[in-house]
Design a protein around this motif. Structure first.
Motif, mmCIF file in Angstrom:
data_model
loop_
_atom_site.group_PDB
_atom_site.id
_atom_site.type_symbol
_atom_site.label_atom_id
_atom_site.label_comp_id
_atom_site.label_asym_id
_atom_site.label_seq_id
_atom_site.Cartn_x
_atom_site.Cartn_y
_atom_site.Cartn_z
ATOM 1 N N ARG A 136 -99.301 71.747 -85.396
ATOM 2 C CA ARG A 136 -99.325 70.309 -85.132
ATOM 3 C C ARG A 136 -98.134 69.578 -85.756
ATOM 4 N NH1 ARG A 136 -103.222 71.403 -88.813
ATOM 5 N NH2 ARG A 136 -103.136 70.376 -90.849
ATOM 6 N N LEU A 137 -97.405 70.269 -86.667
ATOM 7 C CA LEU A 137 -96.248 69.634 -87.296
ATOM 8 C C LEU A 137 -94.946 70.031 -86.620
ATOM 9 C CD1 LEU A 137 -97.141 69.931 -91.100
ATOM 10 C CD2 LEU A 137 -97.348 67.936 -89.602
ATOM 11 N N ARG A 138 -95.029 70.882 -85.645
ATOM 12 C CA ARG A 138 -93.803 71.323 -84.987
ATOM 13 C C ARG A 138 -93.279 70.210 -84.102
ATOM 14 N NH1 ARG A 138 -95.844 77.480 -83.590
ATOM 15 N NH2 ARG A 138 -95.929 78.149 -85.766
ATOM 16 N N ASP A 139 -91.966 69.988 -84.147
ATOM 17 C CA ASP A 139 -91.372 68.859 -83.430
ATOM 18 C C ASP A 139 -90.541 69.297 -82.242
ATOM 19 O OD1 ASP A 139 -89.386 70.040 -84.867
ATOM 20 O OD2 ASP A 139 -89.012 68.323 -86.183
ATOM 21 N N GLY A 140 -90.839 70.481 -81.743
ATOM 22 C CA GLY A 140 -90.154 70.931 -80.541
ATOM 23 C C GLY A 140 -88.800 71.563 -80.794
ATOM 24 N N THR A 141 -88.421 71.746 -82.060
ATOM 25 C CA THR A 141 -87.129 72.339 -82.363
ATOM 26 C C THR A 141 -87.286 73.829 -82.585
ATOM 27 O OG1 THR A 141 -87.435 71.903 -84.714
ATOM 28 C CG2 THR A 141 -86.304 70.224 -83.423
ATOM 29 N N LEU A 256 -83.025 62.419 -94.303
ATOM 30 C CA LEU A 256 -82.381 61.671 -93.216
ATOM 31 C C LEU A 256 -80.982 62.217 -92.936
ATOM 32 C CD1 LEU A 256 -83.467 58.002 -94.085
ATOM 33 C CD2 LEU A 256 -84.377 59.508 -92.288
ATOM 34 N N ALA A 257 -80.269 62.596 -94.002
ATOM 35 C CA ALA A 257 -78.933 63.179 -93.817
ATOM 36 C C ALA A 257 -79.023 64.501 -93.080
ATOM 37 C CB ALA A 257 -78.256 63.373 -95.172
ATOM 38 N N GLY A 258 -80.045 65.296 -93.419
ATOM 39 C CA GLY A 258 -80.233 66.565 -92.722
ATOM 40 C C GLY A 258 -80.431 66.361 -91.229
ATOM 41 N N ARG A 259 -81.139 65.293 -90.872
ATOM 42 C CA ARG A 259 -81.413 65.014 -89.451
ATOM 43 C C ARG A 259 -80.190 64.467 -88.731
ATOM 44 N NH1 ARG A 259 -81.389 64.161 -84.972
ATOM 45 N NH2 ARG A 259 -83.005 63.375 -83.542
ATOM 46 N N PHE A 260 -79.532 63.479 -89.311
ATOM 47 C CA PHE A 260 -78.487 62.749 -88.584
ATOM 48 C C PHE A 260 -77.059 63.249 -88.853
ATOM 49 C CE2 PHE A 260 -82.026 59.671 -88.875
ATOM 50 C CZ PHE A 260 -82.214 59.446 -87.519
ATOM 51 N N LEU A 261 -76.815 63.849 -90.021
ATOM 52 C CA LEU A 261 -75.457 64.321 -90.329
ATOM 53 C C LEU A 261 -75.291 65.812 -90.070
ATOM 54 C CD1 LEU A 261 -74.576 62.402 -93.650
ATOM 55 C CD2 LEU A 261 -73.859 61.880 -91.316
ATOM 56 N N PHE A 262 -76.294 66.600 -90.458
ATOM 57 C CA PHE A 262 -76.163 68.055 -90.361
ATOM 58 C C PHE A 262 -76.972 68.652 -89.212
ATOM 59 C CE2 PHE A 262 -75.346 66.937 -94.819
ATOM 60 C CZ PHE A 262 -74.106 67.538 -95.008
ATOM 61 N N LYS A 263 -77.697 67.792 -88.467
ATOM 62 C CA LYS A 263 -78.467 68.228 -87.295
ATOM 63 C C LYS A 263 -79.412 69.383 -87.634
ATOM 64 C CE LYS A 263 -75.949 65.273 -85.065
ATOM 65 N NZ LYS A 263 -76.502 63.936 -84.761
ATOM 66 N N GLU A 264 -80.106 69.277 -88.754
ATOM 67 C CA GLU A 264 -81.003 70.338 -89.188
ATOM 68 C C GLU A 264 -82.336 70.289 -88.434
ATOM 69 O OE1 GLU A 264 -79.101 70.493 -93.700
ATOM 70 O OE2 GLU A 264 -81.158 69.818 -93.420
ATOM 71 N N LYS A 265 -83.079 71.388 -88.517
ATOM 72 C CA LYS A 265 -84.335 71.533 -87.773
ATOM 73 C C LYS A 265 -85.543 71.181 -88.657
ATOM 74 C CE LYS A 265 -81.757 73.436 -84.553
ATOM 75 N NZ LYS A 265 -81.409 72.719 -83.310
ATOM 76 N N ASN A 266 -86.695 71.043 -88.009
ATOM 77 C CA ASN A 266 -87.992 70.890 -88.683
ATOM 78 C C ASN A 266 -88.044 69.689 -89.626
ATOM 79 O OD1 ASN A 266 -88.504 73.334 -87.369
ATOM 80 N ND2 ASN A 266 -88.036 74.542 -89.190
ATOM 81 N N ILE A 267 -87.383 68.609 -89.273
ATOM 82 C CA ILE A 267 -87.332 67.433 -90.147
ATOM 83 C C ILE A 267 -88.712 66.797 -90.320
ATOM 84 C CG2 ILE A 267 -86.405 65.101 -90.389
ATOM 85 C CD1 ILE A 267 -84.411 67.323 -91.016
ATOM 86 N N THR A 268 -89.508 66.766 -89.236
ATOM 87 C CA THR A 268 -90.845 66.177 -89.330
ATOM 88 C C THR A 268 -91.694 66.898 -90.367
ATOM 89 O OG1 THR A 268 -90.779 65.523 -86.990
ATOM 90 C CG2 THR A 268 -92.939 65.618 -88.050
ATOM 91 N N CYS A 273 -94.124 67.100 -95.893
ATOM 92 C CA CYS A 273 -94.211 67.745 -97.213
ATOM 93 C C CYS A 273 -93.762 66.784 -98.316
ATOM 94 C CB CYS A 273 -93.345 69.006 -97.241
ATOM 95 S SG CYS A 273 -93.912 70.329 -96.152
ATOM 96 N N ALA A 274 -92.645 66.082 -98.060
ATOM 97 C CA ALA A 274 -92.120 65.144 -99.048
ATOM 98 C C ALA A 274 -93.103 64.008 -99.312
ATOM 99 C CB ALA A 274 -90.787 64.583 -98.568
ATOM 100 N N LEU A 275 -93.735 63.499 -98.251
ATOM 101 C CA LEU A 275 -94.698 62.398 -98.410
ATOM 102 C C LEU A 275 -95.920 62.838 -99.208
ATOM 103 C CD1 LEU A 275 -94.537 60.748 -94.868
ATOM 104 C CD2 LEU A 275 -93.604 59.855 -97.015
ATOM 105 N N ILE A 276 -96.360 64.079 -98.997
ATOM 106 C CA ILE A 276 -97.495 64.598 -99.768
ATOM 107 C C ILE A 276 -97.133 64.682 -101.249
ATOM 108 C CG2 ILE A 276 -98.940 66.638 -100.183
ATOM 109 C CD1 ILE A 276 -98.805 67.175 -97.161
#
Length: 286
Positions: A136-141, A256-268, A273-276
């Motif tokens: 359920r946490l997979r974001d299609g990447t 956010l940098a991983g998502r927008f600067l380095f185009k990393e996967k599994n950001i969601t 995990c970070a919010l927990i």
């Protein structure tokens, strides 16, 4: 409160620094970045040498101990950052809260209440969830390339050592000024990395590192962030529990940098995990 703003500034700049570290390591080796980075940082604070004098001899030993702890922490963290996604490192870095709490219990004889224990459970759960990725946490990447366990261990070792350094900061800032602490620990760090290079006979391309603009930016951010944190530590009324929470602003920056600067996967997944983990920190700090 001013000390809260200073700690929040430290947290944001800490996240930015992780990004800059990764960019700097694309052009130079770990030891090249570390040596030139610490040398430039020391040169920035060198004009304050006169104000840094006058400490009791015992404080040089304690600052030297802090410097050695950071020497090891940075060796581990820079190697880990170079080999793993910045967003993953940002979440793992939150584990220093766990280590800081354990140090408080075993070194300072602090007693954990129900909220603190619940907070530790949340932090532990968030870190464990990083290893498992429910559907359920997979974001299609597509999946990321697995990170070698050795680099994960290095990241955790760095977090543990940084927690020790944070404890030393709080104790030292009761007796000496932020200028004295920053000047001497930067000097000791430069000497330690230089000694490591000489003893290990590691080849270092100083010219290439000096031309690396990311190292210059890293040094500037480091001096500003650490000065803000040291000043906050020395302010009456500053609370280490609240400071620990505010420092975590850097995690959001790295994700956010991983998502927008380095185009990393599994950001969601990483954000969850970070919010927990942050929820656990809030529970423990309230």
């Amino acid at each position: 409160m001013m000390w809260m703003m200073l700690v929040l500034l430290y947290g944001v700049l800490k996240g930015v620094r992780e990004i800059v570290k990764k960019k700097a390591l694309e052009k130079n080796s770990t030891i090249e970045v570390l040596f030139v980075y610490t040398l430039l940082s020391f040169l920035i604070v060198l004009p304050e040498m006169k104000e840094a004098m006058g400490m009791e001899p015992r404080y040089y030993f304690y600052i030297g101990l802090k410097s050695f702890v950071i020497f090891l922490a940075w060796m581990f963290s820079f190697k880990a950052i170079k080999r793993m996604p910045i967003s993953l490192y940002g979440v793992l870095d939150l584990s220093r809260v766990l280590f800081a709490t354990l140090l408080g219990v075993f070194v300072l004889q602090e007693v954990l209440g129900v909220r603190q224990l619940a907070g530790l459970c949340f932090v532990s759960a968030g870190l464990l969830l990083l290893k498992y990725r429910p559907k359920r946490l997979r974001d299609g990447t597509t999946a990321e390339q697995p990170v070698e366990k050795g680099y994960v261990v290095m990241a955790f070792a760095s977090c543990m050592l940084n927690a020790v350094s944070g404890l030393l900061d709080k104790l030292l800032m009761k007796e000496i000024s932020s200028i004295q602490l920053q000047f001497w620990y930067m000097l000791f760090l430069v000497l330690m990395y230089l000694l490591f290079i000489l003893m290990s006979r590691t080849p270092v391309k100083i010219g290439s590192a000096v031309r690396n603009k990311w190292i210059w930016l890293l040094s500037l951010l480091f001096v500003i962030a650490d000065r803000a944190l040291f000043i906050a530590n020395g302010m009456p009324g500053s609370r280490i529990t609240v400071m620990t929470l505010l420092k975590q602003a850097g995690c959001v920056v790295t994700i956010l940098a991983g998502r927008f600067l380095f185009k990393e996967k599994n950001i969601t997944h990483k954000m969850v995990c970070a919010l927990i983990i942050i929820a656990g920190i809030v529970a423990a700090a309230c």
